[in-house]
Design an enzyme around this catalytic site. Structure first.
Site, PDB file in Angstrom:
ATOM      1  N   GLY A 154      38.970  75.870   5.004  1.00  0.00           N
ATOM      2  CA  GLY A 154      39.864  74.980   5.716  1.00  0.00           C
ATOM      3  C   GLY A 154      39.288  74.587   7.063  1.00  0.00           C
ATOM      4  O   GLY A 154      38.324  75.176   7.554  1.00  0.00           O
ATOM      5  N   CYS A 155      39.905  73.571   7.675  1.00  0.00           N
ATOM      6  CA  CYS A 155      39.386  73.046   8.942  1.00  0.00           C
ATOM      7  C   CYS A 155      39.581  74.025  10.092  1.00  0.00           C
ATOM      8  O   CYS A 155      38.627  74.337  10.821  1.00  0.00           O
ATOM      9  CB  CYS A 155      40.035  71.703   9.251  1.00  0.00           C
ATOM     10  SG  CYS A 155      41.845  71.693   9.158  1.00  0.00           S
ATOM     11  N   TYR A 156      40.800  74.533  10.266  1.00  0.00           N
ATOM     12  CA  TYR A 156      41.028  75.521  11.324  1.00  0.00           C
ATOM     13  C   TYR A 156      40.195  76.791  11.115  1.00  0.00           C
ATOM     14  O   TYR A 156      39.612  77.318  12.075  1.00  0.00           O
ATOM     15  CB  TYR A 156      42.505  75.891  11.403  1.00  0.00           C
ATOM     16  CG  TYR A 156      43.419  74.854  11.992  1.00  0.00           C
ATOM     17  CD1 TYR A 156      43.239  74.374  13.288  1.00  0.00           C
ATOM     18  CD2 TYR A 156      44.511  74.375  11.270  1.00  0.00           C
ATOM     19  CE1 TYR A 156      44.107  73.448  13.836  1.00  0.00           C
ATOM     20  CE2 TYR A 156      45.385  73.448  11.810  1.00  0.00           C
ATOM     21  CZ  TYR A 156      45.185  72.983  13.094  1.00  0.00           C
ATOM     22  OH  TYR A 156      46.058  72.068  13.636  1.00  0.00           O
ATOM     23  N   THR A 158      37.304  77.062   9.703  1.00  0.00           N
ATOM     24  CA  THR A 158      35.908  76.765  10.027  1.00  0.00           C
ATOM     25  C   THR A 158      35.667  76.833  11.529  1.00  0.00           C
ATOM     26  O   THR A 158      34.714  77.477  11.993  1.00  0.00           O
ATOM     27  CB  THR A 158      35.511  75.381   9.493  1.00  0.00           C
ATOM     28  OG1 THR A 158      35.587  75.393   8.056  1.00  0.00           O
ATOM     29  CG2 THR A 158      34.097  75.006   9.913  1.00  0.00           C
ATOM     30  N   ALA A 159      36.528  76.179  12.296  1.00  0.00           N
ATOM     31  CA  ALA A 159      36.383  76.204  13.752  1.00  0.00           C
ATOM     32  C   ALA A 159      36.520  77.621  14.295  1.00  0.00           C
ATOM     33  O   ALA A 159      35.739  78.056  15.150  1.00  0.00           O
ATOM     34  CB  ALA A 159      37.420  75.283  14.393  1.00  0.00           C
TER      35      ALA A 159
END
EC number: 1.2.1.38
Length: 326
Positions: A154-156, A158-159
């Site tokens: 997911g995007c969050y 990954t960050a």
């Protein structure tokens, strides 16, 4: 040349990864597909996204006959579909011998017990799930190369994980606190009142109950407090993370920990300087910046990515290139 079919290509992420695959010399787009019930079937991608007027692709309905054609003509399939749709499609294409790069959350947890709670369905393909690798590209390249079932993060997560994983051996048992803001493209292309131009405003959501919290905790190996926020901008994520380091940890140890990214060209790390979203939007990069207070033992690290790129499509492309050794 590897042929890649893209299912769910009408959404932001599907369209983005189509453009990336089209531009890659080692890859070709076998075709773009949407649900047989989609209002977008039969339309050109450029009708939906004039930005992609150079992409000569039609959105084809995904029938059983078309699925067989994909298997015959493709080396891999990218799924940019709803979680419950990916659950079935990923298993089917995997069982037909294709490599599967799933951008949904349907195969991110190894534990089947997590799915009813966080995704609202029972996982019906534990055999395929057992083969899935979490596609955090900078950390799991060896496993991505070996398996045909890749669950793109997911995007969050990954960050957050890109910022936190180098610090794992330095952390105390205190929960890292992650406050992250995402642009509205993270909510998808469908129209909703709360993401409309006149209504969108900076606000937290999913407090103490967002499905990315257990995804981050599982991959980090430590519980976290995660609070996502909706920002009034189109794309990008900025995660600001506060952690407590073990007594006696030095600044030099932190610097050494982040040297793990010295050979990772898409990750930039800066000390006492912090990233901004504008510097990573429309790029596959992750920018990290950190500062450490040795007196208190607290470290703050900020992580900036494009949610549609490093947080989805470009990391999917990374996984494809790792898997096929391109």
């Amino acid at each position: 040349m590897k042929n890649i079919a893209i299912i769910g290509a009408s959404g932001y992420t599907g369209a983005q990864i189509t453009s990336l695959i089209h531009a890659d010399a080692g890859l070709s787009v076998q075709g773009l597909y949407v649900s047989e019930n989609s209002l977008d079937k039969g339309r050109e991608l450029s009708e939906l996204y004039p930005l992609y007027s150079h992409l000569p692709y039609v959105l084809n309905p995904l029938s059983d006959d078309v699925k067989a054609k994909i298997v015959a003509e493709s080396d891999a399939v990218v799924l940019a579909t709803e979680h419950s749709v990916s659950l079935e499609l990923a298993a089917w294409f995997y069982q037909q011998g294709l490599a599967v790069f799933d951008l949904s959350g349907a195969y991110r947890f190894a534990d089947v017990a997590q799915y009813p709670k966080w995704y609202g369905f029972e996982h019906t393909h534990p055999d395929v799930l057992a083969e899935a690798v979490y596609g955090l590209a900078e950390w799991n390249a060896a496993e991505i190369a070996k398996t045909r079932m890749i669950a793109v993060p997911g995007c969050y997560p990954t960050a957050s994980l890109t910022a936190l994983k180098p610090l794992k051996s330095l952390l105390t048992s205190a929960y890292p606190v992650i406050n992250a803001v995402s642009g509205v493209t993270g909510a998808g292309r469908k129209a909703h009142l709360h993401t409309s131009f006149c209504e969108v405003s900076l606000t937290p959501y999913g407090v103490l109950g967002h499905r990315h919290q257990p995804e981050i905790a599982t991959q980090l190996g430590q519980e976290v407090i995660f609070t996502p926020h909706l920002g009034n901008f189109k794309r990008g994520i900025l995660a600001t993370i506060t952690v407590q380091l073990q007594p006696g940890t030095t600044e030099e140890q932190v610097k050494q920990a982040y040297e793990v990214y010295d050979n990772s060209p898409l990750v930039t790390v800066k000390h006492n300087a912090f990233p901004k979203v504008d510097d990573v939007v429309h790029t596959p990069n992750c920018h990290l910046g950190w500062k450490y207070d040795a007196n208190s033992g607290y470290l703050v690290v900020a992580s900036a990515i494009d949610n549609l790129m490093k947080g989805a499509a470009s990391q999917g492309l990374q996984c494809i290139k790792i898997h096929f050794n391109l």
